[in-house]
Motif scaffolding. Structure first.
Motif, PDB file in Angstrom:
ATOM      1  N   VAL A 139       0.880  -1.167   0.000  1.00 15.77           N
ATOM      2  CA  VAL A 139       0.000   0.000   0.000  1.00 15.77           C
ATOM      3  C   VAL A 139       0.919   1.218   0.000  1.00 15.77           C
ATOM      4  CG1 VAL A 139      -1.866   1.226   1.169  1.00 15.77           C
ATOM      5  CG2 VAL A 139      -1.727  -1.279   1.318  1.00 15.77           C
ATOM      6  N   TYR A 140       1.006   1.902  -1.140  1.00 10.28           N
ATOM      7  CA  TYR A 140       1.983   2.970  -1.312  1.00 10.28           C
ATOM      8  C   TYR A 140       1.752   4.100  -0.312  1.00 10.28           C
ATOM      9  CZ  TYR A 140       3.094   0.562  -5.605  1.00 10.28           C
ATOM     10  OH  TYR A 140       3.466  -0.399  -6.513  1.00 10.28           O
ATOM     11  N   GLY A 141       2.839   4.467   0.386  1.00  8.52           N
ATOM     12  CA  GLY A 141       2.770   5.528   1.374  1.00  8.52           C
ATOM     13  C   GLY A 141       2.281   5.073   2.726  1.00  8.52           C
ATOM     14  N   GLN A 142       2.011   3.773   2.894  1.00  9.91           N
ATOM     15  CA  GLN A 142       1.495   3.260   4.163  1.00  9.91           C
ATOM     16  C   GLN A 142       2.352   2.071   4.602  1.00  9.91           C
ATOM     17  OE1 GLN A 142      -1.029   4.794   5.790  1.00  9.91           O
ATOM     18  NE2 GLN A 142      -1.243   6.264   4.108  1.00  9.91           N
ATOM     19  N   GLU A 143       3.433   2.359   5.316  1.00  5.48           N
ATOM     20  CA  GLU A 143       4.350   1.307   5.719  1.00  5.48           C
ATOM     21  C   GLU A 143       3.709   0.341   6.714  1.00  5.48           C
ATOM     22  OE1 GLU A 143       7.912   3.000   7.192  1.00  5.48           O
ATOM     23  OE2 GLU A 143       8.480   3.942   5.274  1.00  5.48           O
ATOM     24  N   GLY A 144       2.758   0.801   7.490  1.00  4.91           N
ATOM     25  CA  GLY A 144       2.115  -0.072   8.455  1.00  4.91           C
ATOM     26  C   GLY A 144       1.220  -1.119   7.820  1.00  4.91           C
ATOM     27  N   LEU A 145       0.798  -0.888   6.585  1.00  3.42           N
ATOM     28  CA  LEU A 145      -0.061  -1.840   5.888  1.00  3.42           C
ATOM     29  C   LEU A 145       0.703  -2.715   4.906  1.00  3.42           C
ATOM     30  CD1 LEU A 145      -3.137   0.479   5.125  1.00  3.42           C
ATOM     31  CD2 LEU A 145      -2.906  -1.199   6.969  1.00  3.42           C
ATOM     32  N   THR A 146       1.854  -2.236   4.465  1.00  5.32           N
ATOM     33  CA  THR A 146       2.661  -3.000   3.514  1.00  5.32           C
ATOM     34  C   THR A 146       3.355  -4.144   4.238  1.00  5.32           C
ATOM     35  OG1 THR A 146       3.018  -1.066   2.114  1.00  5.32           O
ATOM     36  CG2 THR A 146       4.585  -2.881   1.900  1.00  5.32           C
ATOM     37  N   ASN A 147       3.063  -5.387   3.801  1.00  4.74           N
ATOM     38  CA  ASN A 147       3.620  -6.541   4.501  1.00  4.74           C
ATOM     39  C   ASN A 147       3.362  -7.797   3.674  1.00  4.74           C
ATOM     40  OD1 ASN A 147       4.830  -8.089   6.478  1.00  4.74           O
ATOM     41  ND2 ASN A 147       3.644  -7.184   8.161  1.00  4.74           N
ATOM     42  N   MET A 193      -5.567  -8.060   7.522  1.00  6.34           N
ATOM     43  CA  MET A 193      -4.751  -6.857   7.462  1.00  6.34           C
ATOM     44  C   MET A 193      -5.168  -5.869   8.548  1.00  6.34           C
ATOM     45  SD  MET A 193      -4.527  -6.107   3.356  1.00  6.34           S
ATOM     46  CE  MET A 193      -3.473  -4.682   3.677  1.00  6.34           C
ATOM     47  N   PRO A 194      -4.244  -4.984   8.959  1.00  7.42           N
ATOM     48  CA  PRO A 194      -4.628  -3.934   9.914  1.00  7.42           C
ATOM     49  C   PRO A 194      -5.721  -3.031   9.328  1.00  7.42           C
ATOM     50  CG  PRO A 194      -2.245  -4.102   9.735  1.00  7.42           C
ATOM     51  CD  PRO A 194      -2.816  -4.949   8.647  1.00  7.42           C
ATOM     52  N   LEU A 195      -6.510  -2.458  10.183  1.00  8.53           N
ATOM     53  CA  LEU A 195      -7.596  -1.530   9.872  1.00  8.53           C
ATOM     54  C   LEU A 195      -8.813  -2.231   9.275  1.00  8.53           C
ATOM     55  CD1 LEU A 195      -5.728   1.561   8.330  1.00  8.53           C
ATOM     56  CD2 LEU A 195      -6.439   1.200  10.703  1.00  8.53           C
ATOM     57  N   ILE A 196      -8.610  -3.071   8.259  1.00 11.09           N
ATOM     58  CA  ILE A 196      -9.763  -3.627   7.541  1.00 11.09           C
ATOM     59  C   ILE A 196     -10.043  -5.079   7.904  1.00 11.09           C
ATOM     60  CG2 ILE A 196      -9.535  -2.029   5.613  1.00 11.09           C
ATOM     61  CD1 ILE A 196      -8.084  -4.164   4.060  1.00 11.09           C
ATOM     62  N   GLY A 197      -9.181  -5.723   8.664  1.00 13.03           N
ATOM     63  CA  GLY A 197      -9.431  -7.082   9.111  1.00 13.03           C
ATOM     64  C   GLY A 197      -9.313  -8.115   8.004  1.00 13.03           C
ATOM     65  N   GLY A 198     -10.165  -9.116   8.018  1.00 11.14           N
ATOM     66  CA  GLY A 198     -10.099 -10.211   7.053  1.00 11.14           C
ATOM     67  C   GLY A 198     -10.622  -9.816   5.682  1.00 11.14           C
ATOM     68  N   VAL A 199      -9.882 -10.215   4.642  1.00 10.80           N
ATOM     69  CA  VAL A 199     -10.274  -9.947   3.249  1.00 10.80           C
ATOM     70  C   VAL A 199     -10.291 -11.275   2.506  1.00 10.80           C
ATOM     71  CG1 VAL A 199      -9.756  -8.678   1.138  1.00 10.80           C
ATOM     72  CG2 VAL A 199      -9.166  -7.687   3.370  1.00 10.80           C
ATOM     73  N   PRO A 200     -11.425 -11.690   1.942  1.00 10.50           N
ATOM     74  CA  PRO A 200     -11.465 -12.961   1.202  1.00 10.50           C
ATOM     75  C   PRO A 200     -10.524 -12.919   0.000  1.00 10.50           C
ATOM     76  CG  PRO A 200     -13.675 -12.191   1.693  1.00 10.50           C
ATOM     77  CD  PRO A 200     -12.749 -11.069   2.026  1.00 10.50           C
ATOM     78  N   ALA A 201      -9.685 -13.971  -0.146  1.00  9.02           N
ATOM     79  CA  ALA A 201      -8.725 -14.029  -1.238  1.00  9.02           C
ATOM     80  C   ALA A 201      -8.911 -15.253  -2.115  1.00  9.02           C
ATOM     81  CB  ALA A 201      -7.299 -14.018  -0.686  1.00  9.02           C
ATOM     82  N   ARG A 202      -9.515 -16.309  -1.614  1.00 15.56           N
ATOM     83  CA  ARG A 202      -9.665 -17.545  -2.391  1.00 15.56           C
ATOM     84  C   ARG A 202     -10.484 -17.287  -3.650  1.00 15.56           C
ATOM     85  NH1 ARG A 202     -11.697 -21.945   1.171  1.00 15.56           N
ATOM     86  NH2 ARG A 202      -9.489 -22.562   1.365  1.00 15.56           N
ATOM     87  N   TYR A 240     -10.817   5.119   5.604  1.00 15.95           N
ATOM     88  CA  TYR A 240      -9.452   5.031   6.128  1.00 15.95           C
ATOM     89  C   TYR A 240      -8.460   5.864   5.316  1.00 15.95           C
ATOM     90  CZ  TYR A 240     -11.386   1.128   8.755  1.00 15.95           C
ATOM     91  OH  TYR A 240     -12.164   0.358   9.577  1.00 15.95           O
ATOM     92  N   ILE A 241      -8.378   5.648   4.009  1.00 16.63           N
ATOM     93  CA  ILE A 241      -7.430   6.358   3.143  1.00 16.63           C
ATOM     94  C   ILE A 241      -8.210   6.929   1.968  1.00 16.63           C
ATOM     95  CG2 ILE A 241      -5.319   6.166   1.758  1.00 16.63           C
ATOM     96  CD1 ILE A 241      -4.517   3.773   3.447  1.00 16.63           C
ATOM     97  N   ARG A 242      -7.919   8.190   1.633  1.00 19.45           N
ATOM     98  CA  ARG A 242      -8.712   8.860   0.606  1.00 19.45           C
ATOM     99  C   ARG A 242      -8.534   8.211  -0.762  1.00 19.45           C
ATOM    100  NH1 ARG A 242      -8.337  15.250   0.401  1.00 19.45           N
ATOM    101  NH2 ARG A 242      -9.386  14.861   2.406  1.00 19.45           N
ATOM    102  N   GLU A 243      -7.320   8.101  -1.247  1.00 13.71           N
ATOM    103  CA  GLU A 243      -7.061   7.491  -2.555  1.00 13.71           C
ATOM    104  C   GLU A 243      -5.954   6.450  -2.417  1.00 13.71           C
ATOM    105  OE1 GLU A 243      -8.650   7.681  -5.302  1.00 13.71           O
ATOM    106  OE2 GLU A 243     -10.068   9.223  -4.640  1.00 13.71           O
ATOM    107  N   PRO A 244      -6.268   5.261  -1.920  1.00 14.70           N
ATOM    108  CA  PRO A 244      -5.223   4.244  -1.725  1.00 14.70           C
ATOM    109  C   PRO A 244      -4.742   3.653  -3.054  1.00 14.70           C
ATOM    110  CG  PRO A 244      -7.362   3.316  -1.243  1.00 14.70           C
ATOM    111  CD  PRO A 244      -7.603   4.778  -1.521  1.00 14.70           C
ATOM    112  N   SER A 245      -3.441   3.362  -3.102  1.00 14.64           N
ATOM    113  CA  SER A 245      -2.850   2.681  -4.258  1.00 14.64           C
ATOM    114  C   SER A 245      -2.273   1.355  -3.762  1.00 14.64           C
ATOM    115  CB  SER A 245      -1.754   3.542  -4.892  1.00 14.64           C
ATOM    116  OG  SER A 245      -1.158   2.882  -5.985  1.00 14.64           O
TER     117      SER A 245
END
Length: 248
Positions: free
Chosen positions: A111-119, A131-140, A159-164
């Protein structure tokens, strides 16, 4: 009479001396062909011809320089040998954007500009990442691009205005190999893997293995599919390979 004989003898001696001088002078100035010693032929030369890189005979120009010219030309530099350069090998081809994620895949989420979310996130048995802030995200069943769009939509919701967001597969889920191999079990998947390379990773065939075809079970978005395939068939992450026993 003695004076006449002495005079004739003096003329003859002078003539012979002049002839000898002219002859020697001509030998020193005449630039005749120079004999070159050819390389001695060994057994390899007799069988295969002149070996690669053997020194070529030096050609001596007939410039009238005599021995000095021949000595100069004998030190002529040989022609440079050709040099070959190997092209670099291409990188292994990874799965394209149509790859569908499933449990066991490990992802790199940026997540560009968000080191706490990039992992790095692993898809759990339930088919989701947390993930932090948004919790579980279905990926299957999603593609990496589809999962990135879902994460961006959730981050945009308060949470973020224009996330990349970018998602890539860091490591694929393992494959399984069973039956008549030396070490059956679960192994990490490697891009561009085939059935034959999977058998090699498992230690090779057992003495009783059927070595021409195997059974592969593949699970995709449309469900599971089983097929009997030759050894050169490509494998996908999560596939199960079964090596049967031969009858004779």
């Amino acid at each position: 009479m003695p004076v006449a004989r002495a005079f004739r003898w003096s003329i003859s001696a002078a003539f012979l001396a002049a002839s000898a001088a002219l002859t020697l002078g001509g030998c020193m100035q005449t630039a005749g062909p120079v004999a070159m010693v050819q390389p001695r032929a060994d057994l390899d030369t007799m069988v295969y011809g002149q070996p690669y890189g053997a020194p070529q005979p030096v050609v001596v120009a007939n410039n009238g320089g005599g021995a000095i010219s021949a000595l100069t030309n004998s030190f002529a530099s040989p022609a440079p040998m050709p040099v070959g350069y190997a092209a670099p090998m291409g990188a292994p081809v990874r799965h394209d954007a149509s790859y569908h994620l499933d449990a066991g895949d490990k992802l790199r989420v940026v997540v560009y500009g968000q080191e706490g979310l990039t992992n790095s996130y692993a898809i759990d048995a339930g088919g989701s990442i947390t993930m932090p802030l948004i919790g579980g995200v279905p990926a299957r069943g999603r593609t990496p691009a589809g999962l990135a769009g879902e994460i961006a939509a959730r981050l945009r919701n308060g949470y973020i205005r224009e996330p990349s967001v970018a998602v890539e597969v860091e490591s694929y889920r393992p494959f399984f190999i069973l039956g008549e191999v030396t070490a059956p079990g679960q192994y990490p998947y490697v891009p561009n893997m085939t059935v034959e390379s999977a058998v090699a990773i498992a230690g090779g065939f057992s003495p009783r293995a059927k070595r021409d075809v195997v059974t592969v079970t593949h699970t995709g978005a449309g469900g599971s599919m089983r097929a009997v395939v030759p050894l050169g068939t490509p494998l996908s992450p999560g596939d199960t390979v079964f090596v049967g026993e031969r009858w004779f």
